[in-house]
Design an enzyme around this catalytic site. Sequence first.
Site, mmCIF file in Angstrom:
data_model
loop_
_atom_site.group_PDB
_atom_site.id
_atom_site.type_symbol
_atom_site.label_atom_id
_atom_site.label_comp_id
_atom_site.label_asym_id
_atom_site.label_seq_id
_atom_site.Cartn_x
_atom_site.Cartn_y
_atom_site.Cartn_z
ATOM 1 N N ASN A 18 87.856 26.854 67.596
ATOM 2 C CA ASN A 18 87.359 26.020 66.504
ATOM 3 C C ASN A 18 87.159 24.565 66.925
ATOM 4 O OD1 ASN A 18 87.353 28.175 64.673
ATOM 5 N ND2 ASN A 18 89.535 27.890 64.242
ATOM 6 N N HIS A 52 74.522 25.171 62.171
ATOM 7 C CA HIS A 52 75.944 25.253 62.504
ATOM 8 C C HIS A 52 76.223 24.685 63.911
ATOM 9 C CE1 HIS A 52 80.007 26.782 62.887
ATOM 10 N NE2 HIS A 52 79.647 27.377 64.011
ATOM 11 N N ARG A 66 86.029 53.583 54.144
ATOM 12 C CA ARG A 66 87.276 52.995 54.667
ATOM 13 C C ARG A 66 87.176 52.660 56.146
ATOM 14 N NH1 ARG A 66 89.375 57.075 51.316
ATOM 15 N NH2 ARG A 66 90.008 56.186 49.338
ATOM 16 N N LYS A 104 85.409 39.198 64.130
ATOM 17 C CA LYS A 104 85.426 38.526 62.829
ATOM 18 C C LYS A 104 84.145 38.887 62.093
ATOM 19 C CE LYS A 104 88.315 34.425 63.411
ATOM 20 N NZ LYS A 104 88.345 32.953 63.292
ATOM 21 N N HIS A 153 84.911 22.213 65.059
ATOM 22 C CA HIS A 153 84.509 22.884 63.819
ATOM 23 C C HIS A 153 85.068 22.223 62.559
ATOM 24 C CE1 HIS A 153 82.907 25.860 66.507
ATOM 25 N NE2 HIS A 153 82.529 26.640 65.524
ATOM 26 N N ARG A 157 93.525 31.577 69.575
ATOM 27 C CA ARG A 157 92.159 31.773 69.088
ATOM 28 C C ARG A 157 91.639 30.550 68.335
ATOM 29 N NH1 ARG A 157 89.224 37.288 66.842
ATOM 30 N NH2 ARG A 157 87.197 36.294 66.584
ATOM 31 N N LYS A 206 85.450 34.029 75.759
ATOM 32 C CA LYS A 206 85.780 34.482 74.392
ATOM 33 C C LYS A 206 86.641 35.740 74.450
ATOM 34 C CE LYS A 206 84.809 34.952 69.704
ATOM 35 N NZ LYS A 206 83.953 34.645 68.571
ATOM 36 N N GLU A 222 77.912 26.087 71.456
ATOM 37 C CA GLU A 222 79.095 26.956 71.592
ATOM 38 C C GLU A 222 79.339 27.305 73.069
ATOM 39 O OE1 GLU A 222 80.881 27.549 68.844
ATOM 40 O OE2 GLU A 222 79.520 27.667 67.116
ATOM 41 N N GLU A 262 94.130 35.479 65.315
ATOM 42 C CA GLU A 262 94.344 34.040 65.149
ATOM 43 C C GLU A 262 95.707 33.730 64.546
ATOM 44 O OE1 GLU A 262 90.696 32.270 63.868
ATOM 45 O OE2 GLU A 262 91.627 30.331 63.499
ATOM 46 N N HIS A 303 82.463 21.126 60.162
ATOM 47 C CA HIS A 303 82.438 21.700 58.810
ATOM 48 C C HIS A 303 82.166 20.608 57.771
ATOM 49 C CE1 HIS A 303 83.659 24.430 55.537
ATOM 50 N NE2 HIS A 303 84.196 23.342 55.001
HETATM 51 N N1 LIG Z 1 81.878 36.332 63.475
HETATM 52 C C1 LIG Z 1 82.067 35.239 64.191
HETATM 53 O O1 LIG Z 1 82.977 35.170 65.010
HETATM 54 C C2 LIG Z 1 81.096 34.114 64.036
HETATM 55 C C3 LIG Z 1 81.103 33.067 64.965
HETATM 56 C C4 LIG Z 1 80.157 32.063 64.828
HETATM 57 C C5 LIG Z 1 79.230 32.118 63.790
HETATM 58 N N2 LIG Z 1 79.252 33.157 62.908
HETATM 59 C C6 LIG Z 1 78.251 33.259 61.836
HETATM 60 O O2 LIG Z 1 76.978 33.430 62.452
HETATM 61 C C7 LIG Z 1 75.974 32.948 61.560
HETATM 62 C C8 LIG Z 1 74.978 32.137 62.349
HETATM 63 O O3 LIG Z 1 74.425 32.952 63.344
HETATM 64 P P1 LIG Z 1 73.021 32.602 64.032
HETATM 65 O O4 LIG Z 1 73.018 31.195 64.442
HETATM 66 O O5 LIG Z 1 72.762 33.652 65.012
HETATM 67 O O6 LIG Z 1 72.026 32.653 62.766
HETATM 68 P P2 LIG Z 1 70.994 33.734 62.233
HETATM 69 O O7 LIG Z 1 71.519 35.092 62.333
HETATM 70 O O8 LIG Z 1 70.593 33.240 60.880
HETATM 71 O O9 LIG Z 1 69.743 33.567 63.223
HETATM 72 C C9 LIG Z 1 69.063 32.335 63.262
HETATM 73 C C10 LIG Z 1 67.562 32.537 63.046
HETATM 74 O O10 LIG Z 1 66.986 33.080 64.227
HETATM 75 C C11 LIG Z 1 66.228 34.242 63.916
HETATM 76 N N3 LIG Z 1 66.297 35.091 65.107
HETATM 77 C C12 LIG Z 1 67.366 35.772 65.557
HETATM 78 N N4 LIG Z 1 67.122 36.289 66.763
HETATM 79 C C13 LIG Z 1 65.848 35.958 67.081
HETATM 80 C C14 LIG Z 1 65.020 36.196 68.204
HETATM 81 N N5 LIG Z 1 65.486 36.843 69.289
HETATM 82 N N6 LIG Z 1 63.759 35.739 68.178
HETATM 83 C C15 LIG Z 1 63.299 35.034 67.105
HETATM 84 N N7 LIG Z 1 64.052 34.737 66.041
HETATM 85 C C16 LIG Z 1 65.316 35.203 66.022
HETATM 86 C C17 LIG Z 1 66.865 34.785 62.682
HETATM 87 O O11 LIG Z 1 65.968 35.593 61.961
HETATM 88 C C18 LIG Z 1 67.217 33.500 61.924
HETATM 89 O O12 LIG Z 1 66.091 33.024 61.247
HETATM 90 C C19 LIG Z 1 76.697 32.176 60.484
HETATM 91 O O13 LIG Z 1 76.700 32.916 59.296
HETATM 92 C C20 LIG Z 1 78.117 32.025 61.004
HETATM 93 O O14 LIG Z 1 79.084 31.984 59.964
HETATM 94 C C21 LIG Z 1 80.166 34.146 63.032
HETATM 95 ZN ZN LIG Z 2 80.874 27.985 65.608
#
Ligand SMILES: NC(=O)c1ccc[n+]([C@@H]2O[C@H](COP(=O)([O-])OP(=O)(O)OC[C@H]3O[C@@H](n4cnc5c(N)ncnc54)[C@H](O)[C@@H]3O)[C@@H](O)[C@H]2O)c1
Ligand SMILES: [Zn+2]
Length: 366
Positions: free
Chosen positions: A245, A266, A120, A142, A248, A241, A226, A184, A236, A252
């Site tokens: 987006n 992304h 929980r 999030k 986005h 917040r 942020k 971003e 949000e 999207h």
């Molecule tokens: N929670 C939120 O507020 C929020 C906001 C934006 C995006 N997201 C989510 O985040 C995700 C995308 O995140 P991301 O772009 O970090 O992708 P990711 O976590 O897939 O990382 C991208 C790639 O880089 C590699 N990698 C990571 N750090 C590394 C490093 N230091 N050296 C070498 N390789 C490395 C990973 O293994 C992966 O292959 C999506 O699922 C999206 O929905 C969440």
């Molecule tokens: Zn984003």
Amino acid sequence: MTTIPVALGARSYDVRIEPGLLVRAGAVLAPLSRGRPMPIVTDTNLAAHCETLVASLAAQGIAAPVRVLPAGESTKSWAQLESLTDWLLAQGVVRSDHAIALGGGVIGDLVGFATSILKRGCNFVQVPTTLLAQVDSSVGGKTAINSKAGKNLIGAFHQPSVVLIDPQVLDSLPQRELRAGYAEVAKYGLIDDAGFFAWCETNAAALFAGDPAARAEAIGHSVAAKARIVAADERETTGTRALLNLGHTFGHALEAETGFSDKLLHGEAVAAGMALAFAFSAQQGLCPVADAERVAAHLRAVGLPDGLAAAGVSADGATLVGHMLHDKKMEGNTLPFLLARGIGQTYLDKTVDLAKVAAFLDGQRR
Ligand SMILES: NC(=O)c1ccc[n+]([C@@H]2O[C@H](COP(=O)([O-])OP(=O)(O)OC[C@H]3O[C@@H](n4cnc5c(N)ncnc54)[C@H](O)[C@@H]3O)[C@@H](O)[C@H]2O)c1
Ligand SMILES: [Zn+2]
């Protein structure tokens, strides 16, 4: 060390930013551990950074069992959530314990969600390793996995106990991922901070060349932005917040059209989406054309897509608007759009005529 507080009452926490912080993470985390193990969850691309973190914790006498998950978006799944929660339970995690998410947004979102439901709700620490995760996903609470119906549809708000950002880990990040995360960063300038967008125009090249001061400034400024927005509107509900987006909704549609695949990351979709949001605002007479052109020019200059063609999308306006209608932000029959009166002057418009958006997108096809 730069410390940026995220002010959320009882759920407040600090974001700590310092080059080399991974090596010193054990000392920073020791008070949270209180002698208990801190399980680390990471992905297959982060072995070297994980070794550093494990050694740093070991030096403080903190045990850190490691779970390595496949890299990539498909890890944000029910199947991985189930096996991760099983593993955490097998480690004997109790509610007051902290798991560590070492990775990009995928690991952060999955571990955040897993810890929100484990017993929980137990605690977690974010150690983001992509630029996107450092400036965006690790801060704000999030968390989510994906479902058949779409991305991030199953999740929870669950704030971390602390966020540790070591800009040096970006040295191993592929340039394309760095660029995608940079979209971003620029976004914070475009939302409400024209001065920061100008800083981006001047300093992006240094940031991409690995200049430590430029990286620290970009990350610190982004996290502070942020933190401010999240503190004003944690869940949000007031619209503040939603400003995060920007780009986005258009983005999207581009991601959906390219199948949420490596064809368009992304951040790349967000870049093209921000350029489209500004171009649409200019076409509607809301924003100076010169501002829209300045946005597109900066994105081009750093190698990010500045519109449909550069994003490799040739679909027509009706198809793209169709994708937008599947967006979870749909409210009744209207889709709130983030439009701009200029650089640093973004606002939420709930009265946008989708037929006008489709016609605009048709005009953008080349
Ligand atoms: N929670 C939120 O507020 C929020 C906001 C934006 C995006 N997201 C989510 O985040 C995700 C995308 O995140 P991301 O772009 O970090 O992708 P990711 O976590 O897939 O990382 C991208 C790639 O880089 C590699 N990698 C990571 N750090 C590394 C490093 N230091 N050296 C070498 N390789 C490395 C990973 O293994 C992966 O292959 C999506 O699922 C999206 O929905 C969440
Ligand atoms: Zn984003």
